[in-house]
Design an enzyme around this catalytic site. Sequence first.
Site, PDB file in Angstrom:
ATOM      1  CD  GLU A  90      -1.575   0.229  -1.526  1.00  0.00           C
ATOM      2  OE1 GLU A  90      -1.871   0.863  -0.392  1.00  0.00           O
ATOM      3  OE2 GLU A  90      -2.171  -0.722  -1.956  1.00  0.00           O
ATOM      4  NE  ARG A 109       3.394 -17.301   1.738  1.00  0.00           N
ATOM      5  CZ  ARG A 109       2.657 -16.632   1.219  1.00  0.00           C
ATOM      6  NH1 ARG A 109       2.314 -16.166   0.230  1.00  0.00           N
ATOM      7  NH2 ARG A 109       1.796 -16.658   2.276  1.00  0.00           N
ATOM      8  CG  ASN A 154      -9.580 -12.639   5.609  1.00  0.00           C
ATOM      9  OD1 ASN A 154      -9.500 -13.633   5.581  1.00  0.00           O
ATOM     10  ND2 ASN A 154      -8.837 -11.745   5.000  1.00  0.00           N
ATOM     11  CD  GLU A 161      -6.633  -8.132  -1.001  1.00  0.00           C
ATOM     12  OE1 GLU A 161      -5.861  -7.453  -0.186  1.00  0.00           O
ATOM     13  OE2 GLU A 161      -6.465  -9.312  -1.059  1.00  0.00           O
ATOM     14  CG  HIS A 178      -2.232 -11.806  -3.516  1.00  0.00           C
ATOM     15  ND1 HIS A 178      -0.822 -11.974  -3.801  1.00  0.00           N
ATOM     16  CD2 HIS A 178      -2.551 -11.641  -2.215  1.00  0.00           C
ATOM     17  CE1 HIS A 178      -0.272 -11.809  -2.663  1.00  0.00           C
ATOM     18  NE2 HIS A 178      -1.248 -11.871  -1.860  1.00  0.00           N
ATOM     19  N   GLY A 215       3.076  -7.230  -0.850  1.00  0.00           N
ATOM     20  CA  GLY A 215       2.625  -7.003   0.565  1.00  0.00           C
ATOM     21  C   GLY A 215       3.633  -8.014   1.224  1.00  0.00           C
ATOM     22  N   GLY A 221       2.890 -11.208   1.391  1.00  0.00           N
ATOM     23  CA  GLY A 221       2.862 -11.948   0.110  1.00  0.00           C
ATOM     24  C   GLY A 221       2.971 -11.110  -1.096  1.00  0.00           C
ATOM     25  CE  LYS A 252      -6.702  -8.516   8.469  1.00  0.00           C
ATOM     26  NZ  LYS A 252      -5.899  -8.471   7.446  1.00  0.00           N
ATOM     27  NE  ARG A 300      -8.230 -13.459   1.195  1.00  0.00           N
ATOM     28  CZ  ARG A 300      -7.194 -13.399   1.707  1.00  0.00           C
ATOM     29  NH1 ARG A 300      -6.825 -13.391   2.882  1.00  0.00           N
ATOM     30  NH2 ARG A 300      -6.089 -13.808   0.899  1.00  0.00           N
TER      31      ARG A 300
HETATM   32  P1  ADP Z   1      -0.152  -8.027   3.740  1.00  0.00           P
HETATM   33  O1  ADP Z   1       0.216  -8.500   2.808  1.00  0.00           O
HETATM   34  O2  ADP Z   1       0.069  -8.667   5.235  1.00  0.00           O
HETATM   35  O3  ADP Z   1      -1.602  -7.243   3.908  1.00  0.00           O
HETATM   36  P2  ADP Z   1       0.889  -5.236   3.400  1.00  0.00           P
HETATM   37  O4  ADP Z   1       0.375  -5.244   2.339  1.00  0.00           O
HETATM   38  O5  ADP Z   1       0.354  -4.352   4.683  1.00  0.00           O
HETATM   39  O6  ADP Z   1       0.813  -6.587   4.037  1.00  0.00           O
HETATM   40  O7  ADP Z   1       2.338  -4.840   3.134  1.00  0.00           O
HETATM   41  C1  ADP Z   1       3.404  -5.375   4.153  1.00  0.00           C
HETATM   42  C2  ADP Z   1       4.712  -4.844   3.686  1.00  0.00           C
HETATM   43  O8  ADP Z   1       4.535  -3.221   3.400  1.00  0.00           O
HETATM   44  C3  ADP Z   1       5.933  -4.835   4.739  1.00  0.00           C
HETATM   45  O9  ADP Z   1       6.990  -5.192   4.255  1.00  0.00           O
HETATM   46  C4  ADP Z   1       6.015  -3.335   5.080  1.00  0.00           C
HETATM   47  O10 ADP Z   1       7.327  -3.206   5.533  1.00  0.00           O
HETATM   48  C5  ADP Z   1       5.658  -2.701   3.700  1.00  0.00           C
HETATM   49  N1  ADP Z   1       5.653  -1.199   3.872  1.00  0.00           N
HETATM   50  C6  ADP Z   1       4.704  -0.554   4.415  1.00  0.00           C
HETATM   51  N2  ADP Z   1       5.110   0.577   4.312  1.00  0.00           N
HETATM   52  C7  ADP Z   1       5.934   0.946   3.802  1.00  0.00           C
HETATM   53  C8  ADP Z   1       7.097   1.865   3.545  1.00  0.00           C
HETATM   54  N3  ADP Z   1       6.584   3.216   3.730  1.00  0.00           N
HETATM   55  N4  ADP Z   1       8.192   1.874   2.924  1.00  0.00           N
HETATM   56  C9  ADP Z   1       8.411   0.451   2.535  1.00  0.00           C
HETATM   57  N5  ADP Z   1       7.665  -0.659   2.739  1.00  0.00           N
HETATM   58  C10 ADP Z   1       6.612  -0.321   3.545  1.00  0.00           C
END
Ligand code: ADP
Length: 415
Positions: free
Chosen positions: A349, A256, A28, A400, A195, A225, A227, A35, A106
């Site tokens: 998650e 965003r 990626n 992914e 996504h 996430g 995004g 990555k 990717r």
């Molecule tokens: P990316 O889109 O960069 O891959 P991720 O899927 O890792 O990002 O998601 C990042 C988001 O997930 C952030 O807003 C982070 O605060 C949130 N997050 C991760 N763990 C927790 C948690 N235990 N409780 C609430 N939010 C979480």
Amino acid sequence: MNPFVLPVLPGAPCRAPCVPTMNILVLNCGSSSAKFAVIDSASGIERLTGIAQRLGSPEASLDYSHSGQKHSQNLPGADHERGLRAAVQVMDDLGLRQSLGGVGHRVVHGGAKFAHSTRITPDVVAQVEACIHLGPLHNPPNLLGIRLAQHLLPGLPQVAVFDTAFHQTMPARAYTYPVPHQWLEQHDVRRYGFHGTSHRYVAQKAQEMLGFAAGQGCLVTAHLGNGCSATAVRDGQSVDTTMGLTPLEGLVMGTRSGSVDPALVGYVARATGQSADAVLDALNKKSGLLGLSGLSNDMRTLQEAAAQGNPRALLAIEVFCYVLAKQLAGLVVALGRLDALVFTGGIGENSAEIREKVVGLLGFLGLQLDPAANAQAVRGKAGRITASTAPQALVVPTNEERMIALDTASLVAGQ
Ligand code: ADP
């Protein structure tokens, strides 16, 4: 490793569709980082994961993890080529390079040209180049990754896996904007969605969890996430999604804004004396959870601040959940029925609190939370979080890279 992926035992009959066994390098390549992961396509085991980051700066480094051990090398001033060369050297040293069966890239924007992952040929490279106007920030570094992998790993089959491809099944009513039609005909202005690899992966896992036949059911998948986007998946196909021509449209995200009145761009530009581009930049980088809270784009930080009564953090979470629930309900229109709502991504998650609020707002669809199950589905644990069985809400960790490895292995094996 994903808990739903059953290893294919040697000699065991293959489940359909049969997953070829080979190590795949998943790449990626972004503007200042690359990555990578070496993944066993059948078991999903990650043999090596890493990132060459801060490329082009004095702080450039290669950080990787193998057999539970983390390693780091400083590569001051390294560009993408030096970063990837160092990653390939690590694969050599670990004896992984010889085991590779292919490279899966990717690629963010495949426009309307790619509805599936595809083996990379000179013609495919030319078509990805022809999509640069749609993904000006992402496609150039993705193409650089393809060229470097071809150069550093000659002879290995290469595959492109597009973020947009899964959404190419959307009907015209979902992808056409109500704007002058020449914008579509002459400038490709339409909804593409992003996504896609994540939505496709979690939709397949959700179908397995629900006991549905492959490719059946009416699902809304919410990838939350940094995004965020949500997709309506009917019988395994995307029929509508919240992101649009660019990843700015749709849900409230980390930085965003998601969907806002498009007239605010001109209004704020005039009111503040900024250019329209500067306003758009603020909608991409200074809005969403960050703009609402004035504190952070990180949901964990906002939940902590909200627990202490910070009013802006409380508002940010409320707006995030309200807009999310409203758009999730809207996607049910595309399906006509809801079998399951699927949460994934870092917030989906891990944040039982956000899921509780969203499922609560969607109670009118028949969703009813099971608080104990919801509290348990965190840190990579999948499961149903509703007491209701029709519809249900599920947590499904996304992967992914695994999906890219599976697509690559299947295409390399000629399936
Ligand atoms: P990316 O889109 O960069 O891959 P991720 O899927 O890792 O990002 O998601 C990042 C988001 O997930 C952030 O807003 C982070 O605060 C949130 N997050 C991760 N763990 C927790 C948690 N235990 N409780 C609430 N939010 C979480």
